[in-house]
Design an enzyme around this catalytic site. Structure first.
Site, mmCIF file in Angstrom:
data_model
loop_
_atom_site.group_PDB
_atom_site.id
_atom_site.type_symbol
_atom_site.label_atom_id
_atom_site.label_comp_id
_atom_site.label_asym_id
_atom_site.label_seq_id
_atom_site.Cartn_x
_atom_site.Cartn_y
_atom_site.Cartn_z
ATOM 1 N N CYS A 130 0.825 -1.228 0.000
ATOM 2 C CA CYS A 130 0.000 0.000 0.000
ATOM 3 C C CYS A 130 0.846 1.261 0.000
ATOM 4 O O CYS A 130 0.311 2.367 -0.130
ATOM 5 C CB CYS A 130 -0.932 0.005 1.204
ATOM 6 S SG CYS A 130 -1.786 -1.549 1.434
ATOM 7 N N HIS B 95 -9.151 3.631 -1.097
ATOM 8 C CA HIS B 95 -7.805 3.075 -0.962
ATOM 9 C C HIS B 95 -7.467 2.142 -2.121
ATOM 10 O O HIS B 95 -7.368 0.929 -1.947
ATOM 11 C CB HIS B 95 -7.723 2.360 0.392
ATOM 12 C CG HIS B 95 -6.362 1.867 0.771
ATOM 13 N ND1 HIS B 95 -5.190 2.393 0.260
ATOM 14 C CD2 HIS B 95 -5.985 0.877 1.631
ATOM 15 C CE1 HIS B 95 -4.155 1.747 0.777
ATOM 16 N NE2 HIS B 95 -4.608 0.818 1.607
HETATM 17 N N1 COA Z 1 -16.688 1.494 4.416
HETATM 18 C C1 COA Z 1 -17.983 1.883 4.226
HETATM 19 N N2 COA Z 1 -18.855 1.203 3.461
HETATM 20 C C2 COA Z 1 -18.401 0.112 2.816
HETATM 21 C C3 COA Z 1 -17.070 -0.331 2.954
HETATM 22 C C4 COA Z 1 -16.202 0.409 3.778
HETATM 23 N N3 COA Z 1 -14.946 0.033 3.944
HETATM 24 N N4 COA Z 1 -16.900 -1.438 2.186
HETATM 25 C C5 COA Z 1 -18.079 -1.678 1.582
HETATM 26 N N5 COA Z 1 -18.977 -0.739 1.977
HETATM 27 C C6 COA Z 1 -20.384 -0.670 1.588
HETATM 28 C C7 COA Z 1 -20.591 -0.817 0.110
HETATM 29 O O1 COA Z 1 -20.624 0.462 -0.523
HETATM 30 C C8 COA Z 1 -21.929 -1.513 0.053
HETATM 31 O O2 COA Z 1 -22.946 -0.547 0.275
HETATM 32 P P1 COA Z 1 -24.358 -0.637 -0.516
HETATM 33 O O3 COA Z 1 -24.970 -1.946 -0.069
HETATM 34 O O4 COA Z 1 -25.084 0.585 -0.038
HETATM 35 O O5 COA Z 1 -23.995 -0.613 -1.964
HETATM 36 C C9 COA Z 1 -21.927 -2.430 1.258
HETATM 37 O O6 COA Z 1 -20.995 -1.817 2.177
HETATM 38 C C10 COA Z 1 -21.476 -3.840 0.974
HETATM 39 O O7 COA Z 1 -20.332 -3.783 0.144
HETATM 40 P P2 COA Z 1 -19.445 -5.023 -0.213
HETATM 41 O O8 COA Z 1 -18.529 -4.642 -1.338
HETATM 42 O O9 COA Z 1 -20.304 -6.243 -0.379
HETATM 43 O O10 COA Z 1 -18.577 -5.176 1.107
HETATM 44 P P3 COA Z 1 -17.684 -6.392 1.507
HETATM 45 O O11 COA Z 1 -18.304 -6.982 2.719
HETATM 46 O O12 COA Z 1 -17.364 -7.267 0.356
HETATM 47 O O13 COA Z 1 -16.318 -5.659 1.906
HETATM 48 C C11 COA Z 1 -14.800 -4.953 3.583
HETATM 49 C C12 COA Z 1 -16.225 -4.872 3.032
HETATM 50 C C13 COA Z 1 -14.679 -4.037 4.775
HETATM 51 C C14 COA Z 1 -14.469 -6.377 4.003
HETATM 52 C C15 COA Z 1 -13.816 -4.516 2.472
HETATM 53 O O14 COA Z 1 -14.088 -3.180 2.120
HETATM 54 C C16 COA Z 1 -12.359 -4.628 2.906
HETATM 55 O O15 COA Z 1 -11.781 -5.709 2.862
HETATM 56 N N6 COA Z 1 -11.732 -3.532 3.321
HETATM 57 C C17 COA Z 1 -10.327 -3.552 3.773
HETATM 58 C C18 COA Z 1 -9.411 -3.370 2.593
HETATM 59 C C19 COA Z 1 -7.988 -3.596 2.978
HETATM 60 O O16 COA Z 1 -7.652 -4.494 3.732
HETATM 61 N N7 COA Z 1 -7.083 -2.791 2.419
HETATM 62 C C20 COA Z 1 -5.673 -2.902 2.689
HETATM 63 C C21 COA Z 1 -5.357 -2.284 3.971
HETATM 64 S S1 COA Z 1 -3.742 -2.604 4.533
#
Ligand code: COA
Length: 389
Positions: free
Chosen positions: A87, A336
């Site tokens: 990242c 991100h």
């Molecule tokens: N913050 C706010 N809303 C979020 C979100 C987040 N991080 N991630 C997804 N959403 C919302 C989406 O917009 C969607 O909304 P909607 O239903 O109104 O359209 C809903 O939540 C579901 O989205 P979805 O894509 O199915 O979520 P998910 O469960 O597959 O993924 C996380 C959610 C948190 C697991 C994913 O964003 C993630 O893995 N984040 C971390 C990324 C990471 O590790 N980066 C590297 C860091 S070192």
């Protein structure tokens, strides 16, 4: 060494950008940066491109020549180099570009970053991101990035009394800032209750404690400070650059609440700049999870170790606080797209220092810091930018 300036910046909107490919995203950001810098692409001497895992996200490696080619610059044959540091890929691409200009090797360099993460499933994206963790000790046993940061959060809560409400404040603030940023992935306010009640991802971190999976690109044009006024009215000086590393695996660290790579990079950057944390007017820090913003403001020296949660709760890091943190919305709300994140931070700082940040403008901002980390803090790069006198 020559002094270096940023003369142009550009970025795409971050988010789920289903109708643009990786190459479209980079080209859009790069063209915006060139136009912003009043520079023709044919004058660029070299290009650095941050990308964490284009191979796994879109099946495309060898992206440095690809982006030069797709920008219509293939016949210039300029050197183009991809930088990978998870990242922190974008921030380190920026540092490499600055070093080549500072050394006198090149006069006009583009530093960019790109990631197209949403073309694969959420599960595949989580697995791809987890390749930045230690595969033998962490990845093999099913550890993910939300999982690693949940360990850090649990330990921070135990050691310093940091509370879930304090973590939630980070997300609430950054979503509020994201509402003011037209390029942010999320432009909606959230409440602390929503953060606390959101689906658990890796306890104590819920959905709204996490940065999202995003697509996007960002770029900056760099030249020697002495030449910068030939191109633009408001160049921004790159005052300092520091980079550090730490163990890949969390369990190897003496204290998982402290990111030694951040402390090392920050110490080097502050020494080079000849300033202290209190001399910085605003900062973009690596809030991939809410706990990461808290450890970052501690490790950068903006607050004492263990006091990051309390400072956040007290409003110190809000737009109108003592040290505004993540005015862009941060990784949490701006998004991100991992390879682009570090350059996205530079875009925000340059807009702030030029006084062009609109409703999220920090009044009178003269000096700003960008903090970009790779994985769970095994790599880190810190830049300090300022308005030249
Ligand atoms: N913050 C706010 N809303 C979020 C979100 C987040 N991080 N991630 C997804 N959403 C919302 C989406 O917009 C969607 O909304 P909607 O239903 O109104 O359209 C809903 O939540 C579901 O989205 P979805 O894509 O199915 O979520 P998910 O469960 O597959 O993924 C996380 C959610 C948190 C697991 C994913 O964003 C993630 O893995 N984040 C971390 C990324 C990471 O590790 N980066 C590297 C860091 S070192």
């Amino acid at each position: 060494m020559r002094e270096v300036a940023v003369i142009g910046v550009g970025m795409t909107k971050f988010g789920e950008v289903w109708n643009k490919s990786l190459r479209d995203l980079f080209t859009e950001a790069g063209m915006k940066a060139l136009i912003n810098a009043n520079v023709s692409g044919s004058k660029i001497n070299a290009m650095y491109v941050g990308s964490m895992s284009a191979g796994r996200f879109v099946g495309q490696e060898h992206i440095a020549p690809l982006v030069v080619d797709y920008a219509g610059l293939a016949e210039t044959h300029i050197p183009a180099t991809r930088i990978e540091s998870a990242c922190a890929s974008g921030g380190i691409a920026f540092r490499e570009a600055c070093m080549t200009v500072a050394s006198g090797m090149y006069d006009l360099v583009v530093a960019g970053g790109v990631e197209k993460m949403t073309d694969i499933s959420g599960g595949e994206a989580t697995e791809t991101l987890a390749t930045a963790a230690d595969q033998e000790w962490e990845g093999f046993f099913g550890m993910t990035f939300p999982g690693l940061y949940a360990l850090i959060a649990t330990r921070h809560m135990h050691k310093y009394g940091t509370t879930p409400d304090q973590l939630a404040e980070v997300a609430v603030k950054n979503h509020a800032n994201g509402c003011l940023n037209p390029n942010a992935h999320f432009r909606r306010k959230i409440t602390a209750e929503q953060v606390l009640e959101a689906t658990r991802v890796a306890d104590p971190l819920g959905l709204l404690d996490c940065s999202p999976i995003s697509d996007g690109a960002a770029a900056a044009v760099i030249c020697p400070l002495k030449d910068a006024h030939k191109f633009v009215e408001k160049p921004i000086r790159v005052l300092a650059s520091g980079q550090g590393t730490d163990t890949l695996a969390l369990h190897e660290r003496a204290d998982i609440c402290t990111m030694e790579a951040t402390r090392y990079a920050a110490k080097a950057a502050f020494a080079q700049a000849g300033i202290k944390p209190k001399d910085v007017d605003l900062a973009e820090v690596h809030d991939c999870f809410t706990i990461a913003e808290i450890t970052a403001i501690e490790d950068l020296g903006f607050v004492e170790k263990g006091k990051g949660g309390k400072a956040t709760e007290d409003g110190m890091t809000r737009l109108d606080g003592e040290i505004p943190i993540n005015t862009s919305g941060g990784l949490k709300a701006k998004g991100h797209p991992v390879g682009a994140t570090g350059i996205g931070q530079v875009v925000e700082l340059v807009e702030q220092l030029r006084g062009e940040a609109g409703k999220r403008q920090v009044s009178g901002a003269k000096r700003a810091l960008a903090h970009n980390i790779g994985g769970s803090g095994a790599s880190c790069v810190v830049h300090i930018l300022e308005v030249p006198e």
